[in-house]
Design an enzyme around this catalytic site. Structure first.
Site, PDB file in Angstrom:
ATOM      1  N   ASP A   1       0.756  -1.285   0.037  1.00  0.00           N
ATOM      2  CA  ASP A   1      -0.027   0.092   0.072  1.00  0.00           C
ATOM      3  C   ASP A   1       0.851   1.196  -0.162  1.00  0.00           C
ATOM      4  O   ASP A   1       1.884   1.402   0.540  1.00  0.00           O
ATOM      5  CB  ASP A   1      -1.022  -0.069   1.347  1.00  0.00           C
ATOM      6  CG  ASP A   1      -2.107   0.994   1.064  1.00  0.00           C
ATOM      7  OD1 ASP A   1      -1.865   2.262   0.976  1.00  0.00           O
ATOM      8  OD2 ASP A   1      -3.183   0.389   1.059  1.00  0.00           O
TER       9      ASP A   1
ATOM     10  N   ASN B   1     -13.090  -3.226   2.408  1.00  0.00           N
ATOM     11  CA  ASN B   1     -14.188  -2.346   2.655  1.00  0.00           C
ATOM     12  C   ASN B   1     -15.003  -2.318   1.611  1.00  0.00           C
ATOM     13  O   ASN B   1     -14.742  -2.448   0.331  1.00  0.00           O
ATOM     14  CB  ASN B   1     -13.389  -0.820   2.466  1.00  0.00           C
ATOM     15  CG  ASN B   1     -12.332  -0.718   3.407  1.00  0.00           C
ATOM     16  OD1 ASN B   1     -12.627  -1.070   4.609  1.00  0.00           O
ATOM     17  ND2 ASN B   1     -10.979   0.080   3.027  1.00  0.00           N
TER      18      ASN B   1
ATOM     19  N   ALA C   1     -16.203   2.947   3.449  1.00  0.00           N
ATOM     20  CA  ALA C   1     -14.752   3.722   3.214  1.00  0.00           C
ATOM     21  C   ALA C   1     -13.978   3.097   1.997  1.00  0.00           C
ATOM     22  O   ALA C   1     -12.903   3.340   2.005  1.00  0.00           O
ATOM     23  CB  ALA C   1     -14.042   3.976   4.334  1.00  0.00           C
ATOM     24  N   GLN C   2     -14.846   2.463   1.203  1.00  0.00           N
ATOM     25  CA  GLN C   2     -14.136   1.918  -0.115  1.00  0.00           C
ATOM     26  C   GLN C   2     -13.797   3.235  -1.037  1.00  0.00           C
ATOM     27  O   GLN C   2     -14.517   3.757  -1.435  1.00  0.00           O
ATOM     28  CB  GLN C   2     -14.925   1.008  -0.872  1.00  0.00           C
ATOM     29  CG  GLN C   2     -14.290   0.340  -2.051  1.00  0.00           C
ATOM     30  CD  GLN C   2     -15.038  -0.810  -2.644  1.00  0.00           C
ATOM     31  OE1 GLN C   2     -16.228  -0.855  -2.418  1.00  0.00           O
ATOM     32  NE2 GLN C   2     -14.645  -1.435  -3.730  1.00  0.00           N
ATOM     33  N   SER C   3     -12.415   3.265  -1.269  1.00  0.00           N
ATOM     34  CA  SER C   3     -11.962   4.524  -2.278  1.00  0.00           C
ATOM     35  C   SER C   3     -11.503   4.000  -3.363  1.00  0.00           C
ATOM     36  O   SER C   3     -11.472   4.860  -4.334  1.00  0.00           O
ATOM     37  CB  SER C   3     -10.847   5.231  -1.338  1.00  0.00           C
ATOM     38  OG  SER C   3      -9.790   4.469  -1.023  1.00  0.00           O
ATOM     39  N   VAL C   4     -11.457   2.750  -3.662  1.00  0.00           N
ATOM     40  CA  VAL C   4     -11.133   2.307  -5.029  1.00  0.00           C
ATOM     41  C   VAL C   4     -12.152   1.185  -5.265  1.00  0.00           C
ATOM     42  O   VAL C   4     -12.291   0.318  -4.480  1.00  0.00           O
ATOM     43  CB  VAL C   4      -9.611   1.673  -5.137  1.00  0.00           C
ATOM     44  CG1 VAL C   4      -9.386   1.197  -6.671  1.00  0.00           C
ATOM     45  CG2 VAL C   4      -8.740   2.727  -4.908  1.00  0.00           C
TER      46      VAL C   4
ATOM     47  N   HIS D   1     -10.561  -5.571  -3.180  1.00  0.00           N
ATOM     48  CA  HIS D   1      -9.082  -5.324  -2.538  1.00  0.00           C
ATOM     49  C   HIS D   1      -9.094  -5.763  -1.352  1.00  0.00           C
ATOM     50  O   HIS D   1      -9.912  -5.447  -0.482  1.00  0.00           O
ATOM     51  CB  HIS D   1      -8.271  -4.008  -2.777  1.00  0.00           C
ATOM     52  CG  HIS D   1      -8.894  -2.969  -2.307  1.00  0.00           C
ATOM     53  ND1 HIS D   1      -9.932  -2.227  -2.816  1.00  0.00           N
ATOM     54  CD2 HIS D   1      -8.393  -2.068  -1.348  1.00  0.00           C
ATOM     55  CE1 HIS D   1     -10.162  -1.105  -2.470  1.00  0.00           C
ATOM     56  NE2 HIS D   1      -9.324  -1.166  -1.235  1.00  0.00           N
TER      57      HIS D   1
ATOM     58  N   HIS E   1      -7.088  -5.690   2.174  1.00  0.00           N
ATOM     59  CA  HIS E   1      -6.018  -5.053   3.054  1.00  0.00           C
ATOM     60  C   HIS E   1      -5.627  -5.885   4.013  1.00  0.00           C
ATOM     61  O   HIS E   1      -6.227  -6.496   4.685  1.00  0.00           O
ATOM     62  CB  HIS E   1      -6.335  -3.617   3.771  1.00  0.00           C
ATOM     63  CG  HIS E   1      -6.929  -2.680   3.049  1.00  0.00           C
ATOM     64  ND1 HIS E   1      -6.001  -1.538   2.562  1.00  0.00           N
ATOM     65  CD2 HIS E   1      -8.036  -2.288   2.493  1.00  0.00           C
ATOM     66  CE1 HIS E   1      -6.626  -0.569   2.013  1.00  0.00           C
ATOM     67  NE2 HIS E   1      -7.994  -0.988   1.818  1.00  0.00           N
TER      68      HIS E   1
END
Length: 159
Positions: free
Chosen positions: A76, A132, A138-141, A145, A147
């Site tokens: 990351d 997420n 709070a999924q930003s992409v 994925h 983490h």
């Protein structure tokens, strides 16, 4: 009397927001950081190739830890723990909530790869796996994925 009632109502609303894990940031409700990015990403989900698609295509650099025909693992760029890497499927799936029975084998493979990479990264004392999903997650992409975070004691509860 009316001002006191209004003030009590505002205090209750702010307290409820705080209990729900939201930041109280004034009238505009400005968001920043990962939550703000997630809010903005939800508005444009699926409209263009994600950063992860570009990493898979090698048009964006990444520190790759593992790769096979089905997935890619890389560090990351904004680590939240001493060890923080992502496990992504090469086939873009926007959200975990969009998977179906046909994805079971791939999802299992992602988990096995996460565990093996965590072991290779020296996380024998444990780690946290986070997925997420969506705006409130709070999924930003919008490319599924996992983490994997470790190298320190994690707190509980998360979020």
């Amino acid at each position: 009397a009316m001002a006191a009632v209004l003030a009590r109502g505002l205090v209750r609303a702010w307290a409820a927001r705080a209990r729900a894990g939201q930041r109280c940031r004034g009238a505009a409700g400005a968001q920043d950081g990962e939550v703000g990015r997630a809010q903005r990403a939800a508005d444009g989900a699926g409209t263009e190739p994600t950063i992860f698609s570009r990493i898979i295509a090698r048009t964006v650099p990444a520190t790759i830890l593992y790769e096979d025909d089905e997935c890619l693992v890389f560090r990351d760029v904004a680590p939240q723990a001493p060890v923080h890497f992502l496990v992504i499927p090469k086939r873009p799936i926007p959200r975990l909530s969009h998977v179906g029975p046909q994805d079971a084998q791939l999802l299992g493979h992602l988990m096995v790869v996460a565990a093996r990479t965590a072991q290779a990264e020296g996380l024998a004392d444990g780690y946290r796996l986070v997925i997420n999903d969506g705006k409130h997650g709070a999924q930003s992409v919008y490319h599924l994925h996992l983490h994997v975070l470790g190298g320190r004691q994690m707190g509980w509860p998360p979020g």
